[in-house]
Design an enzyme around this catalytic site. Structure first.
Site, PDB file in Angstrom:
ATOM      1  N   MET A 110      17.789 -12.740 -92.272  1.00 24.16           N
ATOM      2  CA  MET A 110      16.511 -12.468 -92.922  1.00 24.16           C
ATOM      3  C   MET A 110      16.409 -13.235 -94.241  1.00 24.16           C
ATOM      4  O   MET A 110      15.582 -12.893 -95.094  1.00 24.16           O
ATOM      5  CB  MET A 110      16.326 -10.965 -93.137  1.00 24.16           C
ATOM      6  CG  MET A 110      16.171 -10.195 -91.850  1.00 24.16           C
ATOM      7  SD  MET A 110      15.310  -8.612 -92.002  1.00 24.16           S
ATOM      8  CE  MET A 110      16.389  -7.749 -93.138  1.00 24.16           C
ATOM      9  N   ASN A 157      17.525 -14.922 -97.999  1.00 24.27           N
ATOM     10  CA  ASN A 157      18.231 -14.537 -99.227  1.00 24.27           C
ATOM     11  C   ASN A 157      19.732 -14.706 -99.016  1.00 24.27           C
ATOM     12  O   ASN A 157      20.521 -13.789 -99.216  1.00 24.27           O
ATOM     13  CB  ASN A 157      17.883 -13.107 -99.639  1.00 24.27           C
ATOM     14  CG  ASN A 157      18.322 -12.783-101.058  1.00 24.27           C
ATOM     15  OD1 ASN A 157      18.871 -11.727-101.329  1.00 24.27           O
ATOM     16  ND2 ASN A 157      18.097 -13.700-101.981  1.00 24.27           N
ATOM     17  N   ALA A 168      27.146 -16.018 -99.727  1.00 22.24           N
ATOM     18  CA  ALA A 168      28.348 -16.608 -99.132  1.00 22.24           C
ATOM     19  C   ALA A 168      28.717 -15.961 -97.802  1.00 22.24           C
ATOM     20  O   ALA A 168      29.313 -16.608 -96.930  1.00 22.24           O
ATOM     21  CB  ALA A 168      29.512 -16.502-100.117  1.00 22.24           C
ATOM     22  N   GLY A 169      28.374 -14.682 -97.621  1.00 20.86           N
ATOM     23  CA  GLY A 169      28.651 -14.027 -96.357  1.00 20.86           C
ATOM     24  C   GLY A 169      27.885 -14.660 -95.209  1.00 20.86           C
ATOM     25  O   GLY A 169      28.428 -14.869 -94.112  1.00 20.86           O
ATOM     26  N   HIS A 170      26.615 -14.969 -95.426  1.00 19.05           N
ATOM     27  CA  HIS A 170      25.835 -15.669 -94.409  1.00 19.05           C
ATOM     28  C   HIS A 170      26.432 -17.050 -94.107  1.00 19.05           C
ATOM     29  O   HIS A 170      26.516 -17.462 -92.947  1.00 19.05           O
ATOM     30  CB  HIS A 170      24.387 -15.867 -94.877  1.00 19.05           C
ATOM     31  CG  HIS A 170      23.606 -14.604 -95.033  1.00 19.05           C
ATOM     32  ND1 HIS A 170      23.225 -14.128 -96.265  1.00 19.05           N
ATOM     33  CD2 HIS A 170      23.131 -13.714 -94.120  1.00 19.05           C
ATOM     34  CE1 HIS A 170      22.539 -13.006 -96.099  1.00 19.05           C
ATOM     35  NE2 HIS A 170      22.467 -12.740 -94.819  1.00 19.05           N
ATOM     36  N   GLU A 200      30.589  -8.190 -89.699  1.00 20.97           N
ATOM     37  CA  GLU A 200      31.110  -6.849 -89.439  1.00 20.97           C
ATOM     38  C   GLU A 200      30.657  -5.822 -90.471  1.00 20.97           C
ATOM     39  O   GLU A 200      30.848  -4.630 -90.253  1.00 20.97           O
ATOM     40  CB  GLU A 200      32.636  -6.882 -89.376  1.00 20.97           C
ATOM     41  CG  GLU A 200      33.170  -7.597 -88.138  1.00 20.97           C
ATOM     42  CD  GLU A 200      34.674  -7.538 -88.021  1.00 20.97           C
ATOM     43  OE1 GLU A 200      35.342  -7.270 -89.054  1.00 20.97           O
ATOM     44  OE2 GLU A 200      35.199  -7.766 -86.909  1.00 20.97           O
ATOM     45  N   MET A 204      29.474  -8.256 -99.732  1.00 17.07           N
ATOM     46  CA  MET A 204      28.333  -9.103-100.080  1.00 17.07           C
ATOM     47  C   MET A 204      27.112  -8.683 -99.274  1.00 17.07           C
ATOM     48  O   MET A 204      27.196  -8.433 -98.081  1.00 17.07           O
ATOM     49  CB  MET A 204      28.662 -10.569 -99.824  1.00 17.07           C
ATOM     50  CG  MET A 204      29.679 -11.130-100.786  1.00 17.07           C
ATOM     51  SD  MET A 204      29.868 -12.916-100.601  1.00 17.07           S
ATOM     52  CE  MET A 204      31.081 -13.228-101.894  1.00 17.07           C
ATOM     53  N   SER A 235      22.472  -9.017 -99.423  1.00 22.14           N
ATOM     54  CA  SER A 235      21.261  -9.435-100.121  1.00 22.14           C
ATOM     55  C   SER A 235      20.731  -8.328-101.023  1.00 22.14           C
ATOM     56  O   SER A 235      20.088  -8.599-102.044  1.00 22.14           O
ATOM     57  CB  SER A 235      20.189  -9.837 -99.100  1.00 22.14           C
ATOM     58  OG  SER A 235      20.622 -10.928 -98.322  1.00 22.14           O
ATOM     59  N   ARG A 236      20.998  -7.083-100.670  1.00 17.91           N
ATOM     60  CA  ARG A 236      20.492  -5.958-101.447  1.00 17.91           C
ATOM     61  C   ARG A 236      21.229  -5.784-102.780  1.00 17.91           C
ATOM     62  O   ARG A 236      20.742  -5.068-103.655  1.00 17.91           O
ATOM     63  CB  ARG A 236      20.579  -4.666-100.635  1.00 17.91           C
ATOM     64  CG  ARG A 236      19.718  -4.700 -99.376  1.00 17.91           C
ATOM     65  CD  ARG A 236      19.828  -3.397 -98.589  1.00 17.91           C
ATOM     66  NE  ARG A 236      19.137  -3.498 -97.309  1.00 17.91           N
ATOM     67  CZ  ARG A 236      17.847  -3.293 -97.138  1.00 17.91           C
ATOM     68  NH1 ARG A 236      17.102  -2.971 -98.184  1.00 17.91           N
ATOM     69  NH2 ARG A 236      17.299  -3.395 -95.959  1.00 17.91           N
TER      70      ARG A 236
END
Length: 282
Positions: free
Chosen positions: A30, A32, A35-37, A148, A184, A186-187
């Site tokens: 979605m 934003n 680093a996790g994305h 995860e 991590m 986005s929120r």
């Protein structure tokens, strides 16, 4: 990198890759991006010749309209990050492209959605399953990558893919964390300075609860209640703190060995989720 909005255009490009014998990996997001994305993107690039990333803030998975309206939208920065990662297509459909008419069809996954976030956010997972089903139908990837951190979401997608016979490998990528352990998300950008300091205590509670389970300090129910109280005392408003079987997210029993502890709690208006896995009798 191609920036595509239309279903027809992305299907045409993917058909060319298919005819050339190239494999396709998909990362739905979605936006934003953090680093996790990008960790998902890296895993996708290691798996396939071509990588497609979608950016679509899906309105049907938000149970609160304010949450949808306030979800961070950083498309220009997101595109720069994906360009630097060597993504082949960024699919950014408009709302009218994904939902051109009143939707009379939805995808609903039972059992695995009934507790935890499913109970706290009615209709959320119907929205998730439906939009992911649509994206899979549009992109038709060989593999798709999910973090995860949203473990219940991961289970929903795995169940849907198995039940509906999608020829797609669902690949889970471990949660990426800040240096203090906060998952991590986005929120996290919605947290103020004090809340950001408090937020790390959610993962700390999961780690301590894991140790309590491994050491058999109390029953599962007693451990759950103890850490619900702990989070409340630390300023959270917890939705749940649950020790579950990892295979189906049902309440764990003393006979189960592969477990996961799921937690969700609010700090102010920001809802945080996290989990930790553990194996008994190893």
């Amino acid at each position: 990198m191609l920036d595509i909005e239309s279903i027809k255009c992305i299907r045409t490009q993917i058909m060319h890759w298919r005819l050339a014998g190239e494999s396709i990996a998909f990362v739905p997001t979605m936006g934003n991006l953090h680093a996790g994305h990008l960790q998902l993107v890296k895993a996708a690039k290691a798996e396939a010749e071509r990588v497609v990333v979608s950016i679509f803030v899906n309105p049907t998975q938000f149970d609160e309209q304010d949450d949808f309206a306030n979800y961070p939208r950083t498309e220009d920065t997101d595109l720069e990050k994906l360009q630097s990662e060597g993504v082949d297509i960024v699919y950014m459909p408009k709302r009218e492209e994904m939902y051109p008419t009143q939707m009379l069809t939805k995808v609903s996954v039972s059992q695995v959605t009934e507790k935890h976030c499913g109970a706290a956010r009615p209709g959320h997972f119907d929205g998730v399953a439906t939009v992911v089903c649509k994206l899979f139908n549009i992109v038709q990837p060989d593999s798709a990558f999910f973090g995860e951190k949203d473990f219940q979401q991961l289970m929903v997608i795995r169940t849907m893919v198995a039940d509906l016979n999608f020829p797609i490998d669902i690949i889970a990528v471990p949660t990426l964390r800040e240096t203090d352990g906060l998952a991590m998300s986005s929120r996290n950008t919605h947290l103020n300075g004090m809340q950001r300091q408090q937020a790390r205590q959610l993962y700390q509670a999961l780690c301590l609860a894991k140790q309590a389970v491994l050491e058999q300090q109390a029953s599962f129910a007693e451990i759950e209640q103890a850490y619900l109280r702990r989070l409340t005392e630390q300023g959270f408003k917890p939705d749940y703190f649950s020790i579950c079987r990892r295979s189906d997210l049902q309440a764990a029993t003393e006979l189960d060995e592969q477990l996961i502890i799921l937690a969700a709690a609010r700090l102010g208006k920001t809802r945080l989720i996290d989990n930790i896995q553990l194996d008994l009798n190893l």
